[in-house]
Design an enzyme around this catalytic site. Structure first.
Site, short mmCIF file in Angstrom:
data_model
loop_
_atom_site.label_atom_id
_atom_site.label_comp_id
_atom_site.label_asym_id
_atom_site.label_seq_id
_atom_site.Cartn_x
_atom_site.Cartn_y
_atom_site.Cartn_z
N ASP A 53 -14.16 -22.84 16.38
CA ASP A 53 -14.04 -22.95 14.92
C ASP A 53 -14.94 -21.96 14.19
O ASP A 53 -15.85 -21.38 14.78
CB ASP A 53 -14.44 -24.37 14.48
N TYR A 111 -20.29 -26.51 27.12
CA TYR A 111 -20.71 -26.30 25.73
C TYR A 111 -22.19 -26.66 25.60
O TYR A 111 -22.66 -27.61 26.23
CB TYR A 111 -19.92 -27.20 24.77
#
EC number: 5.4.99.12
Lengths: 248, 248
Positions: A53, A111
Site C-alpha cells: 500500500d 513482514y
C-alpha cells in the site's frame, strides 16, 4: 526474451503503493519506466510478489519481468539502478527459468513492523515507524504472539474489500524484539500468505494487548468470532516493511 | 513577558532552512506560527543559536523567545508541540533569565555528520546521510582529525558569501566512528564557532584523505594557504545534524 528476478528495496513514503495506477507515482510504474528506457520504448510488464500500500516500505520485494534480449544479471542491476529514482534500489538480480513467477511461486513472506515507543513523536521517524505513546508490557505481547503461530482463520484481521474467500493462513513465526537503544519495538511475521491489511491489524491488536486493554489470549477469541469489527484498529502504513519473499 | 529557552529537533528535509523567509517553509517560521496561535495573533520573535541550511537537521537546536504572559515550562512544551507539524519537536523547555540569548550566549556547538558508506545509495538514507561509495581508510581519517583540533584559520573551509572577517576558530574535539552494523561513518565536531558550510567542507576533505586522494596531513597545508579553491568539495546538507549547543 529473458526472464529476470529482481529483489528491490523502496522507501514507500512518496509512492502511491506498488501497483501501477494511471498518473500516480507507483513502484511498478517507476520500474517499468526505467525498463522502457532500456528497451528504447518497448513496454515491459513487471510482476511483483504482491502489492504494498501507499506508504508501506520494502527491504526485499521480489519482481520478475521478461526482457527483450539478454544482458548479464549484474549489468541489468547496474543499468536499472542508474535509471530509477533514489527511493528505489535494485539489490539483487538473477536470470531465472521461464516458469519462475514472482507472485504465483511465493511460498512464504516475512513482514516487519516497527513501532516507535517514545512518548513524543520523533521527527525523524514519522514516515518510517508506527508510534505508540502508551505503556507496553512486552512480556504480554510475547505470550500473545505464541497464539498467532499455526494455521488460523484470519477473517477478523482482513480489511474489507479483499476478494479472497479463503481466509485461512499459516503463520510460521511471529516475534517481537524491543530495542532499547532507539525505543523501537520490532515485530516480524513469517507466513504462507497475508490478507489485506492483516499485519497492520495484527500489530494494532498486539499493542492493545501490551497495553492491557485486551486479554493476553484475545487472539484465540478473535479467530473464533471471525468479525473484523472486533479487531478494530489498523496500525499506520509507515511502520510496515516487506522484508523478504521466499520461493522454492 | 517571560523568556523561554527551548531545545528543538527537526528533520530539515522539508524546510528551506532555519531562518524565516517570506512564503517559504522554515523552522523559525513554523515555530513563530505556533506561538502566534498561542498568543491569539500577537507575533513572537524567535531567536535561534544560528541558522541551518535547507536540508540540514537538528537534534538539539536552541531557541529563545519572549512570551507575553507566563505559563509553566512543561505546559509551554506541550502547547507548542501540539501546534507544530510532525517534523519539528520541542524536546526541552526552560524559563530563563532575560539576559539569556540563544545566539550571543553560545560557547560551543557540536555538529554531527553521517556518511553512508555502502556502494549503493540506500533508499532510506537519501535525506539523512551523505554518501561515499569509494574506499575509505578510517585510520587515515583518524590521523587527519588530530590536525583539526586547536585554534586555526579556517579561511580555506568557509563558503564565500559569509560576512565574517575573522575566520579563526577553535575546534575542541573532532572524532569519527565507523558503525559496522549500518555502514555509517559518524563524524562529530565540537568548536567555539563554525563558518558557513565549514563542517560540510571539512567532511568532504576528510573523505578525500580517507580515500588516499589527499595527503593525510593536508589540513596543515590548507590552514596555511587560506584558499577556498584548495578544499574544493562540500558534503551534502542531508548528512549534517546540529547536535548540541552549549551555554555558560
Amino acid at each position: 526474451m529473458t526472464r529476470y528476478k529482481l529483489t528491490i528495496a523502496y522507501d514507500g513514503t512518496k509512492f502511491h503503493g506498488f501497483q501501477r495506477q494511471n498518473d500516480l507515482r507507483t513502484v511498478q510504474g517507476v520500474v517499468e519506466k526505467a525498463l522502457t528506457k532500456m528497451t528504447k520504448g518497448k513496454h515491459v510488464d513487471v510482476v511483483g510478489s504482491g502489492r504494498t500500500d501507499a506508504g508501506v516500505h520494502a527491504l526485499g520485494q521480489v519482481i520478475h519481468f521478461d526482457y527483450p534480449g539478454q544482458i548479464p544479471a549484474e549489468n541489468m542491476l547496474r543499468a536499472i539502478n542508474s535509471l530509477m529514482p533514489l527511493d528505489v534500489l535494485a539489490k539483487d538480480s538473477e536470470i531465472v527459468d521461464d516458469n519462475f513467477h514472482a507472485r504465483f511461486g511465493v511460498t512464504k513472506k516475512t513482514y516487519q513492523y516497527r513501532v516507535s515507543c517514545t512518548h513524543y513523536t520523533d521527527p525523524f521517524k514519522r514516515f518510517y515507524t508506527g508510534h505508540y505513546a502508551y505503556d507496553l508490557d512486552v512480556d504480554k505481547i510475547q505470550v500473545a504472539l505464541k497464539d498467532l503461530v499455526g494455521e488460523h482463520d484470519f477473517t477478523s484481521f482482513a480489511a474489507s474489500g479483499g476478494m479472497i474467500e479463503n481466509k485461512v493462513r499459516t503463520i510460521y513465526s511471529a516475534t517481537a524484539v524491543y530495542n532499547k537503544s532507539n525505543d523501537e519495538l520490532i515485530f516480524e511475521f513469517t507466513g504462507n500468505g497475508f490478507l489485506y491489511n492483516m499485519v497492520r491489524i495484527l500489530v494494532a491488536t498486539l499493542l492493545e494487548i501490551g497495553n492491557g486493554r485486551r486479554d493476553v489470549h484475545d487472539f484465540l477469541r478473535l479467530f473464533e468470532v471471525k468479525d473484523r469489527q472486533e479487531a478494530r484498529g489498523t496500525a499506520p502504513a509507515s511502520g510496515l516493511y516487506l522484508k523478504e519473499v521466499f520461493y522454492d
